[in-house]
Design a protein around this motif. Structure first.
Motif, mmCIF file in Angstrom:
data_model
loop_
_atom_site.group_PDB
_atom_site.id
_atom_site.type_symbol
_atom_site.label_atom_id
_atom_site.label_comp_id
_atom_site.label_asym_id
_atom_site.label_seq_id
_atom_site.Cartn_x
_atom_site.Cartn_y
_atom_site.Cartn_z
ATOM 1 N N THR A 138 0.826 -1.201 0.000
ATOM 2 C CA THR A 138 0.000 0.000 0.000
ATOM 3 C C THR A 138 0.861 1.252 0.000
ATOM 4 O OG1 THR A 138 -1.655 -1.185 1.274
ATOM 5 C CG2 THR A 138 -1.816 1.211 1.226
ATOM 6 N N VAL A 139 0.532 2.185 -0.890
ATOM 7 C CA VAL A 139 1.266 3.437 -0.986
ATOM 8 C C VAL A 139 0.325 4.538 -1.431
ATOM 9 C CG1 VAL A 139 3.532 2.455 -1.505
ATOM 10 C CG2 VAL A 139 1.910 2.799 -3.327
ATOM 11 N N ALA A 140 0.700 5.772 -1.212
ATOM 12 C CA ALA A 140 -0.074 6.907 -1.716
ATOM 13 C C ALA A 140 0.418 7.265 -3.100
ATOM 14 C CB ALA A 140 0.082 8.104 -0.781
ATOM 15 N N SER A 181 -5.319 5.908 -1.116
ATOM 16 C CA SER A 181 -4.095 5.147 -1.365
ATOM 17 C C SER A 181 -4.418 3.998 -2.301
ATOM 18 C CB SER A 181 -3.497 4.620 -0.065
ATOM 19 O OG SER A 181 -4.377 3.722 0.572
ATOM 20 N N LEU A 182 -3.494 3.719 -3.195
ATOM 21 C CA LEU A 182 -3.685 2.678 -4.184
ATOM 22 C C LEU A 182 -2.478 1.763 -4.224
ATOM 23 C CD1 LEU A 182 -5.088 4.611 -7.267
ATOM 24 C CD2 LEU A 182 -6.360 3.094 -5.756
ATOM 25 N N MET A 183 -2.704 0.570 -4.716
ATOM 26 C CA MET A 183 -1.632 -0.349 -5.042
ATOM 27 C C MET A 183 -1.724 -0.605 -6.539
ATOM 28 S SD MET A 183 -1.997 -2.930 -1.799
ATOM 29 C CE MET A 183 -3.779 -2.773 -1.644
ATOM 30 N N ILE A 184 -0.642 -0.347 -7.250
ATOM 31 C CA ILE A 184 -0.625 -0.498 -8.701
ATOM 32 C C ILE A 184 -0.155 -1.896 -9.047
ATOM 33 C CG2 ILE A 184 0.414 0.316 -10.846
ATOM 34 C CD1 ILE A 184 0.635 3.060 -9.511
ATOM 35 N N GLY A 185 -0.903 -2.541 -9.922
ATOM 36 C CA GLY A 185 -0.557 -3.892 -10.327
ATOM 37 C C GLY A 185 -0.068 -3.932 -11.755
ATOM 38 N N ASP A 186 -0.685 -4.757 -12.567
ATOM 39 C CA ASP A 186 -0.257 -4.940 -13.941
ATOM 40 C C ASP A 186 -0.520 -3.682 -14.765
ATOM 41 O OD1 ASP A 186 0.922 -6.426 -15.887
ATOM 42 O OD2 ASP A 186 -0.759 -7.778 -16.231
ATOM 43 N N VAL A 187 0.417 -3.319 -15.648
ATOM 44 C CA VAL A 187 0.298 -2.140 -16.504
ATOM 45 C C VAL A 187 0.705 -2.536 -17.914
ATOM 46 C CG1 VAL A 187 0.975 0.261 -16.864
ATOM 47 C CG2 VAL A 187 0.896 -0.670 -14.536
ATOM 48 N N ARG A 213 -3.331 -0.109 -27.944
ATOM 49 C CA ARG A 213 -3.879 0.892 -28.859
ATOM 50 C C ARG A 213 -3.373 2.296 -28.515
ATOM 51 N NH1 ARG A 213 -4.941 -3.126 -31.726
ATOM 52 N NH2 ARG A 213 -7.042 -3.959 -31.966
ATOM 53 N N GLY A 214 -2.111 2.376 -28.117
ATOM 54 C CA GLY A 214 -1.493 3.660 -27.831
ATOM 55 C C GLY A 214 -1.849 4.265 -26.493
ATOM 56 N N LYS A 215 -2.522 3.522 -25.620
ATOM 57 C CA LYS A 215 -2.919 4.032 -24.313
ATOM 58 C C LYS A 215 -2.380 3.143 -23.203
ATOM 59 C CE LYS A 215 -7.192 5.175 -23.688
ATOM 60 N NZ LYS A 215 -8.678 5.132 -23.676
ATOM 61 N N VAL A 216 -2.180 3.738 -22.037
ATOM 62 C CA VAL A 216 -1.773 2.997 -20.857
ATOM 63 C C VAL A 216 -3.005 2.471 -20.133
ATOM 64 C CG1 VAL A 216 -0.658 3.129 -18.599
ATOM 65 C CG2 VAL A 216 0.357 4.293 -20.556
ATOM 66 N N PHE A 217 -2.984 1.202 -19.779
ATOM 67 C CA PHE A 217 -4.017 0.580 -18.957
ATOM 68 C C PHE A 217 -3.353 -0.007 -17.722
ATOM 69 C CE2 PHE A 217 -5.913 0.773 -23.102
ATOM 70 C CZ PHE A 217 -7.268 0.964 -22.873
ATOM 71 N N ALA A 218 -4.003 0.138 -16.582
ATOM 72 C CA ALA A 218 -3.411 -0.347 -15.335
ATOM 73 C C ALA A 218 -4.484 -0.915 -14.420
ATOM 74 C CB ALA A 218 -2.672 0.787 -14.620
ATOM 75 N N ILE A 219 -4.109 -1.940 -13.696
ATOM 76 C CA ILE A 219 -4.952 -2.464 -12.614
ATOM 77 C C ILE A 219 -4.454 -1.868 -11.321
ATOM 78 C CG2 ILE A 219 -5.573 -4.519 -11.304
ATOM 79 C CD1 ILE A 219 -5.415 -6.100 -13.912
ATOM 80 N N ALA A 220 -5.346 -1.245 -10.564
ATOM 81 C CA ALA A 220 -4.990 -0.641 -9.288
ATOM 82 C C ALA A 220 -6.186 -0.736 -8.355
ATOM 83 C CB ALA A 220 -4.557 0.816 -9.466
ATOM 84 N N GLY A 221 -5.933 -0.698 -7.075
ATOM 85 C CA GLY A 221 -7.032 -0.821 -6.131
ATOM 86 C C GLY A 221 -6.669 -0.329 -4.748
#
Length: 355
Positions: free
Chosen positions: A6-8, A128-134, A138-146
């Protein structure tokens, strides 16, 4: 698979007009952790090397000649894991000028080949979020976070990353295994397989609209998709989060027509190890590195997962699932000690020297 802390998340920017420097070899003591490839000859490798500090520093290398020579690119200092259960900082690439590095805290992107970096703000209700897979798609960034209540898919917008409506699981990110696979379609899987809670996958062809798909795995299993390529079936590894014994998880390959239809499940793959990557080469051939007992095995199938053969064994674990087939025959894979290349669809592997 990526685990989290967990981080900010805060928006920052780095600028400085730094200049990349070309070398015939990598910095002394360079240790690769993961890589992103644009072709068989061009790619980025992120790792660690000595930098005159008490600790090693993150080091990003770029090659345009198939790892014969390297250019060192200045990269922001990133948060490193304090044990094997947290993902090491990771590099992803959309082009030779646009690429990103991320850790559990933030996603840093450059659009000018590393001269300037900026943090991609994540627009979320959670403090606060935890960033997962990124991934790039199609030229855009997608990320899983929660956060502590739910885990979402985020897509790049005009001023940062915005949640994708409906692509969510109402479970704390600590309890969720989230994976993204690109190619000509974006596959997103969010699951709390350890508790047998609801699991979901979504698919998008354009990165704008997402359709929820029938879950391809059994209750208590997590879906790890292969990058999808035109003309091939959708493929995934279903992995049981609850191991029968430590370091050895149940796993099986599943396939389905790209246009939709019945999911075909192969018999259980060799039990040893935890899945550390998965790539579909043809409708029958696939490669799956597995890590366990201090080694990584390169498992390969020629019959869509009916049988598997270990083609190569290396010491050390895979820190990031970065197995990439850049064309019909050539693949790259890193682990905690080296960079490896195959030019025969994963039948044989050769370590690439950085010296």
């Amino acid at each position: 698979m990526r685990r989290f802390i967990t981080v900010a998340v805060a928006a920052v920017a780095l600028a400085g007009g730094t200049v990349a420097v070309a070398h015939a070899s990598a910095p002394p003591g360079f240790v690769p952790k993961n890589a992103a490839w644009l072709s068989a000859s061009e790619g980025f490798v992120l790792g660690q090397a000595g930098c005159g500090q008490p600790d090693l520093c993150e080091t990003l290398l770029h090659t345009t000649d198939g790892a014969k020579t390297w250019t060192e690119i200045p990269v922001p200092q990133l948060e490193r894991p304090d044990n094997q259960y947290f993902g090491f900082p990771t590099v992803i690439a959309a082009s030779a000028k646009r690429f990103a590095v991320y850790d559990n805290n933030r996603i840093m992107e450059t659009t000018d080949a590393g001269k300037h970096w900026s943090a991609l703000a994540v627009h979320a209700n959670s403090p606060s979020l935890m960033i997962g897979d990124v991934k790039y798609f199609r030229g855009k960034v997608f990320a899983i976070a929660g956060g502590p209540e739910q885990t979402d898919l985020y897509a790049a917008g005009p001023s940062g990353l915005d949640p994708v409506p409906g692509v969510t699981i109402h479970r704390p990110v600590n309890d969720v295994q989230g994976t993204i696979a690109g190619g000509d379609a974006l596959e997103v899987s969010l699951t709390n397989a350890g508790q047998s809670w609801p699991t979901s996958t979504w698919r998008s062809k354009d990165g704008k609209s997402f359709t929820q798909q029938p879950y391809p795995c059994l209750a208590g299993e997590a879906a790890i998709y292969a990058e999808h390529k035109p003309g091939l079936p959708i493929a995934a590894i279903c992995e049981a989060v609850g191991p029968s014994r430590p370091g050895n998880w149940d796993k099986a390959m599943v396939t389905a027509p790209a246009t939709g239809g019945k999911v075909t499940r192969a018999p259980r793959a060799p039990e040893i190890g935890v899945v550390a990557g998965f790539a579909l080469v043809s409708d029958k051939v696939a490669v799956m590195p597995v890590t366990g007992g201090g080694v990584t095995l390169f498992l390969r199938t020629e019959d869509a997962g009916q049988t598997w053969t270990n083609t190569f064994t290396i010491d050390g674990q895979v820190w990031s699932p970065d197995l990439a087939f850049v064309n019909a025959t050539t693949a790259y894979q890193t682990n905690g000690t080296g960079l490896y290349r195959s030019t025969d669809t994963g039948k044989t592997w050769t370590q690439i020297s950085f010296a």
